[in-house]
Design an enzyme around this catalytic site. Structure first.
Site, mmCIF file in Angstrom:
data_model
loop_
_atom_site.group_PDB
_atom_site.id
_atom_site.type_symbol
_atom_site.label_atom_id
_atom_site.label_comp_id
_atom_site.label_asym_id
_atom_site.label_seq_id
_atom_site.Cartn_x
_atom_site.Cartn_y
_atom_site.Cartn_z
ATOM 1 N N GLN B 130 44.473 28.928 42.652
ATOM 2 C CA GLN B 130 43.447 29.547 41.462
ATOM 3 C C GLN B 130 44.298 30.647 40.829
ATOM 4 O OE1 GLN B 130 40.011 31.597 43.174
ATOM 5 N NE2 GLN B 130 38.965 31.204 41.348
ATOM 6 N N GLY B 131 44.467 30.379 39.574
ATOM 7 C CA GLY B 131 45.308 31.356 39.016
ATOM 8 C C GLY B 131 44.361 32.232 38.025
ATOM 9 N N TYR B 132 43.728 33.029 38.553
ATOM 10 C CA TYR B 132 42.638 34.061 37.846
ATOM 11 C C TYR B 132 43.417 35.366 37.702
ATOM 12 C CZ TYR B 132 38.465 30.858 37.622
ATOM 13 O OH TYR B 132 37.968 29.969 37.554
ATOM 14 N N SER B 133 43.441 35.912 38.662
ATOM 15 C CA SER B 133 43.819 37.627 38.603
ATOM 16 C C SER B 133 45.139 37.723 38.206
ATOM 17 C CB SER B 133 43.868 37.926 40.165
ATOM 18 O OG SER B 133 42.763 37.829 40.693
ATOM 19 N N GLU B 248 32.366 29.556 43.975
ATOM 20 C CA GLU B 248 33.003 30.235 45.182
ATOM 21 C C GLU B 248 32.111 31.101 45.814
ATOM 22 O OE1 GLU B 248 36.316 32.475 43.466
ATOM 23 O OE2 GLU B 248 37.395 32.927 45.538
ATOM 24 N N GLU B 377 31.340 45.677 44.932
ATOM 25 C CA GLU B 377 31.003 46.820 43.840
ATOM 26 C C GLU B 377 30.344 45.986 42.473
ATOM 27 O OE1 GLU B 377 33.541 47.316 45.527
ATOM 28 O OE2 GLU B 377 32.959 48.884 46.597
HETATM 29 C C1 LIG Z 1 43.262 37.882 50.365
HETATM 30 C C2 LIG Z 1 43.035 37.744 48.532
HETATM 31 C C3 LIG Z 1 43.076 36.387 48.206
HETATM 32 C C4 LIG Z 1 43.051 36.166 46.878
HETATM 33 N N1 LIG Z 1 43.258 34.839 46.244
HETATM 34 C C5 LIG Z 1 43.104 34.997 45.140
HETATM 35 C C6 LIG Z 1 43.199 33.858 44.350
HETATM 36 O O1 LIG Z 1 43.632 32.970 45.128
HETATM 37 N N2 LIG Z 1 43.304 33.651 42.842
HETATM 38 C C7 LIG Z 1 42.961 34.821 42.179
HETATM 39 O O2 LIG Z 1 43.047 34.456 40.974
HETATM 40 N N3 LIG Z 1 42.826 35.815 42.650
HETATM 41 C C8 LIG Z 1 42.813 36.172 44.099
HETATM 42 N N4 LIG Z 1 42.550 37.295 44.678
HETATM 43 C C9 LIG Z 1 42.581 38.528 43.784
HETATM 44 C C10 LIG Z 1 40.983 38.765 43.643
HETATM 45 O O3 LIG Z 1 39.912 38.148 42.990
HETATM 46 C C11 LIG Z 1 40.954 40.375 43.185
HETATM 47 O O4 LIG Z 1 41.734 41.195 44.131
HETATM 48 C C12 LIG Z 1 39.534 40.761 42.739
HETATM 49 O O5 LIG Z 1 39.021 40.404 41.848
HETATM 50 C C13 LIG Z 1 39.856 42.365 42.736
HETATM 51 O O6 LIG Z 1 40.760 42.890 41.782
HETATM 52 P P1 LIG Z 1 41.812 44.183 41.863
HETATM 53 O O7 LIG Z 1 42.381 43.393 43.117
HETATM 54 O O8 LIG Z 1 42.509 43.878 40.845
HETATM 55 O O9 LIG Z 1 40.868 45.408 42.392
HETATM 56 P P2 LIG Z 1 40.334 46.192 40.980
HETATM 57 O O10 LIG Z 1 39.557 45.305 40.166
HETATM 58 O O11 LIG Z 1 41.373 47.104 40.505
HETATM 59 O O12 LIG Z 1 39.242 46.780 42.001
HETATM 60 C C14 LIG Z 1 39.554 48.015 42.464
HETATM 61 C C15 LIG Z 1 38.415 48.814 43.037
HETATM 62 O O13 LIG Z 1 37.423 49.126 42.040
HETATM 63 C C16 LIG Z 1 36.145 48.827 41.999
HETATM 64 N N5 LIG Z 1 35.826 48.428 40.877
HETATM 65 C C17 LIG Z 1 36.401 47.618 39.790
HETATM 66 N N6 LIG Z 1 35.577 47.524 38.637
HETATM 67 C C18 LIG Z 1 34.275 48.252 38.935
HETATM 68 C C19 LIG Z 1 33.161 48.539 38.363
HETATM 69 N N7 LIG Z 1 32.921 48.247 36.965
HETATM 70 N N8 LIG Z 1 32.111 49.308 38.916
HETATM 71 C C20 LIG Z 1 32.498 49.637 40.150
HETATM 72 N N9 LIG Z 1 33.571 49.622 40.994
HETATM 73 C C21 LIG Z 1 34.611 48.899 40.518
HETATM 74 C C22 LIG Z 1 36.356 47.395 42.732
HETATM 75 O O14 LIG Z 1 35.432 47.024 43.494
HETATM 76 C C23 LIG Z 1 37.354 47.915 43.893
HETATM 77 O O15 LIG Z 1 36.739 48.583 45.072
HETATM 78 C C24 LIG Z 1 42.654 37.362 46.109
HETATM 79 C C25 LIG Z 1 42.714 38.574 46.721
HETATM 80 C C26 LIG Z 1 42.755 38.767 47.959
HETATM 81 C C27 LIG Z 1 42.613 40.189 48.376
#
Ligand SMILES: Cc1cc2nc3c(=O)[nH]c(=O)nc-3n(C[C@H](O)[C@H](O)[C@H](O)COP(=O)(O)OP(=O)(O)OC[C@H]3O[C@@H](n4cnc5c(N)ncnc54)[C@H](O)[C@@H]3O)c2cc1C
Ligand SMILES: Cc1cc2nc3c(=O)[nH]c(=O)nc-3n(C[C@H](O)[C@H](O)[C@H](O)COP(=O)(O)OP(=O)(O)OC[C@H]3O[C@@H](n4cnc5c(N)ncnc54)[C@H](O)[C@@H]3O)c2cc1C
Lengths: 376, 395
Positions: B130-133, B248, B377
């Site tokens: 899954q290429g989202y993040s 999901e 959150e």
């Molecule tokens: C083990 C693991 C597997 C993963 N696998 C995949 C994958 O296969 N494919 C993929 O695409 N992604 C994957 N991810 C990525 C995952 O979807 C992201 O980590 C997630 O969406 C959070 O984004 P971020 O890490 O950039 O954190 P950020 O978005 O930067 O968040 C950091 C903190 O700020 C908080 N925050 C952000 N915005 C707000 C808001 N508006 N209000 C309050 N709090 C907020 C968050 O809740 C968090 O606590 C994976 C992540 C993990 C840990």
């Protein structure tokens, strides 16, 4: 698998809600909580005669309508939602079930129709000054034999004990301990040697009394010495009933919080737009919905008289107690200063949540009971 | 309200049991349900097992029959998951393909796309990621900056994805990329299917706090894919991406509590063995976790009933996600209480390259569960705004 109420059950909820909104608005709750009796006999009679609530889940053979704990749960949930002040839980959930499980056919035929018709208010005199809800908490000794026993000692925290026409009393035979030797007796509310003292309760919407016994003549209910299983089942069912009642109150305080968070403006914005408030509400919803799942499931287990009942009863009581208290407390916080006033209803729910948590044993007690019941 | 199987449900359950009795033997049974999202234990055996499942159409059992499925309804799918978990069958490896991509494709894909991809998911010849993040698009997924432009009958993709789980195993990636260069936010994105095995795709493993490396950075440098491999309309991929997230957060977790029940049962055995089960605090915590996992089950059943009656899972799925991730995280913390100082020692010693045991791994991995698939959150925002109707925060 189907985890939903059917149309008839939803219709029952509707009817009960409309009735309670009309007959138990906040103004009535406040009026009745200031009385010693704590209920309105006219509303009680209407509940019996027009809605058949007292008879709903009693067997048809004893003047009931033969519905199940699922329907009873719906009624209790609606009562919890409006903090109905009435001896319903004591009479219908505690006393009636104790009679149903412990009594002989003749005893049931003699006692239950009066409850079903709303003529008899009944209470279960279980707890003593120790406040314990287990078999060892029963220390009152019944002396006598055959059909003639006398009771001496004190029962307290008895819900609606001061207004009950009929008391179902838990006692034990001399020299026994634990579940062994526990017996149930019935005593009329005006029996000689009985002193009933209403207690001033923090939660004024549910009344309690201390009941002192001095050589009170008592009739055995069922087989003497053999009462624990019936009592234990009664307590489990009561935990289920109370869980459903608590869920009604928990949903109500969540509604109040959300409504207020939408309209109260500070810093130029509704406070519900701040995450500190929004996230509290989200957590409350999660807990209230989870409490509902547990309460409804446990009601089904009680209705089916399932083997699961003891486990799910403790499970539901533990979870719902915590969820209700948490929601009621957050509701005060979200309301700020106004939530701390006597005039605002938030404290009424907070106090009911607390008294319900303690009633039948708190969450810690039920988690330990659950631990034992799942073999830990 | 009735929690018993209907006769049809009972029959279906019996069929699954009989199938599992016959096939879950030898080395497959020996895996004992091990493996999981951060655990590639027994990978080759699990692939082999999954092919047997696929051959008898237990992969994709909810798909329409024309694509090789059994057209099983949701209740049947849950019954399958229940029996699968009870039997202690190996952890599944095709979560991204079968669990996320396939339902999305069935909802939004063309018949050709379904014919092309579903059978290969079922036969376990193609795994998905899954290429989202991206580095600047996490919670704020709409901020995706990876771009794709048409060059003849191919898309050319440039950009970087991150945290991409199992990208090192996958043959294909479903990703969102900006196809309208003028666009911002959730508009102008497309849902593309990109083959991983090509010169323009570079996968670099990222080591996780568990010590292993299940997720990766993925760099797209003039990577190519066919023009036809867009799911939904070009520039209208947000809707499709959100549907995947719905799966999901939603249906995928309905049967998750079964694995959790097992984990709790195992922990109770550990507590029994080391005597901590007699400590009041441990008893309270274990009982509370039991309450929590059973409620997860009841919540799931209520949600399933709703789903069957109303057809769609709404933002309520956020309640489920928030609930299970918290429960599991707390279980991990409690497991450490049960283990005491023993829990601090790595059994494999210095040779194992930080090889944690199952309990330790779960304790660590559960820290990610409140982050991925929508951080807690964000779930609370969704519940607050879309379920309770509270006003949005200024954005
Ligand atoms: C083990 C693991 C597997 C993963 N696998 C995949 C994958 O296969 N494919 C993929 O695409 N992604 C994957 N991810 C990525 C995952 O979807 C992201 O980590 C997630 O969406 C959070 O984004 P971020 O890490 O950039 O954190 P950020 O978005 O930067 O968040 C950091 C903190 O700020 C908080 N925050 C952000 N915005 C707000 C808001 N508006 N209000 C309050 N709090 C907020 C968050 O809740 C968090 O606590 C994976 C992540 C993990 C840990
Ligand atoms: C016992 C008592 C004694 C008091 N005595 C005095 C006194 O002597 N003199 C006096 O002047 N006042 C007094 N007060 C008032 C007190 O200072 C206010 O109640 C308090 O400032 C909160 O304001 P509020 O009640 O209007 O609640 P609100 O400001 O409306 O707050 C309601 C809820 O919204 C939350 N909230 C508000 N803004 C935000 C934000 N930006 N982000 C996140 N959450 C937010 C609050 O935390 C609260 O939970 C007293 C209050 C009490 C309860």
């Amino acid at each position: 698998m189907d985890f939903a109420f059917d149309e008839d059950q939803e219709a029952l909820r509707d009817t009960v809600r409309k009735f309670l909104e009309a007959r138990s608005p906040e103004s009535e709750v406040r009026r009745l909580m200031d009385t010693v009796e704590g209920y309105d006999p006219a509303v009680w009679a209407q509940m019996a005669n027009e809605l058949g609530l007292q008879s709903l889940a009693l067997p048809e053979a004893y003047g009931g309508q033969g519905y199940t704990f699922v329907e009873l749960g719906i009624v209790l949930e609606e009562m919890g939602r409006v903090l109905l002040c009435a001896p319903f839980f004591s009479t219908v959930v505690l006393a009636a079930n104790a009679i149903l499980h412990a009594g002989t056919d003749e005893e049931k035929a003699a006692l239950l129709p009066g409850i079903a018709s709303g003529e008899t208010i009944a209470a279960l005199a279980f707890t003593e000054p120790s406040g314990r809800w287990d078999a060892d908490g029963i220390t009152m000794v019944a002396s006598g034999s055959g059909d003639s026993f006398t009771l001496d000692g004190t029962k307290t925290f008895v819900i609606d004990g001061h207004i009950a026409d009929l008391l179902v009393v838990a006692a034990r035979t001399q020299g026994t301990g634990g579940a062994e030797g526990v017996s149930l007796f019935t005593v009329q509310g005006d029996a000689e040697g009985l002193t009933r003292t209403p207690l001033a309760t923090m939660d004024q919407t549910r009344k309690q009394a201390r009941v002192d016994f001095a050589g009170v003549a008592a009739k055995p209910l069922g087989t003497v010495g053999n009462g624990w299983d019936a009592l234990s089942k009664t307590l489990d069912q009561a935990a289920v009933g109370l869980s459903n009642e608590m869920v009604g109150g928990a949903q109500k305080v969540l509604d109040m919080s959300v409504e207020y968070a939408k309209v109260r403006v500070q810093f130029g914005r509704p406070i519900g737009s701040f995450q500190a408030i929004k996230h509290k509400c989200a957590d409350m919803l999660l807990e209230v919905e989870s409490a509902k799942s547990a309460a409804y499931y446990s009601a089904w287990a009680a209705a089916e008289d399932s083997d699961e009942l003891p486990v799910v009863a403790s499970l539901a009581k533990a979870y719902c107690s915590d969820a209700y208290f948490h929601a009621a407390a957050e509701n005060i916080q979200i309301h700020g200063g106004i939530g701390f006033t006597w005039e605002h209803p938030a404290h009424l729910y907070f106090k009911r949540a607390k008294s319900s948590e303690v009633l039948l044993g708190d969450a810690t007690y039920h988690r330990e009971l659950l631990a034992q019941r799942i073999g830990l | 309200m009735d929690f018993r199987d209907t006769p049809a449900e009972a029959e279906f359950r019996a069929e699954i049991r009989a199938w599992l009795d016959e096939h879950l033997v030898g080395k497959f049974a020996a895996l004992g349900g091990r493996g999981g999202p951060a655990d590639e234990t027994g990978w080759e055996t699990r692939v082999e097992w999954e092919r047997i499942l696929g051959k008898d159409r237990w992969i994709g059992l909810g798909w329409p029959e024309e694509y090789g499925g059994r057209a099983a309804d949701l209740s049947q799918q849950v019954i399958f998951d229940e029996e699968y978990a009870k039997a202690g069958a190996p952890a599944r490896i095709s979560f991204f393909g079968e669990g996320l991509f396939a339902p999305t494709l069935i909802a939004f894909g063309t018949p050709e796309q379904k014919q092309r991809f579903l059978p290969k998911i079922q036969s376990v010849d193609e795994l998905w990621c899954q290429g989202y993040s991206e580095p600047n698009a996490g919670s704020d997924l709409a901020n995706v900056q990876t771009r794709a432009v048409l060059d003849g009958d191919e898309w050319v993709v440039n950009g970087q994805k991150v945290w991409t789980t199992l990208a090192h195993r996958a043959q294909w990636c479903f990703l969102i990329a900006r196809t309208d260069p003028e666009s911002k936010g959730s508009k102008g994105l497309s849902y593309l299917l990109v083959p991983m095995d090509q010169p323009g795709v570079e996968v670099r493993p990222l080591r996780q706090m568990t010590g292993s490396a299940e997720f990766n950075e993925v760099f797209f440098d003039d990577a190519r894919t066919a023009k036809s491999l867009v799911v939904g309309e070009v520039n209208d991929g947000w809707k499709v991406a959100m549907a995947t997230l719905g799966f999901e957060r939603g249906t995928a977790f309905l049967s998750q509590q079964l694995g959790f029940q097992r984990e709790l049962a195992d922990l109770i055995e550990v507590a029994r063995a080391n005597g901590s089960i007699d400590e009041p605090r441990i008893r309270q915590e274990l009982a509370d976790s039991y309450v929590g996992v059973m409620i997860m089950k009841y919540n799931g059943m209520r949600m399933l009933t709703n789903l069957v009656k109303r057809g769609v899972i709404g933002p309520e799925s956020s309640i489920g996600k928030l609930y299970w991730s918290n429960w599991h995280r707390t279980l991990g913390e409690r497991a450490m209480h049960v283990l005491g100082p023993e829990g601090q020692i790595i059994d494999a010693g210095f040779d194992g390259d930080y090889e944690l045991n199952e309990i330790q791994r779960s304790f660590m991995f559960s820290r990610s569960e409140t982050i991925y698939a929508g951080a807690s959150e964000i779930q609370r925002n969704i519940i607050g705004e879309r379920v309770l109707g509270l006003p949005r925060e200024p954005r």
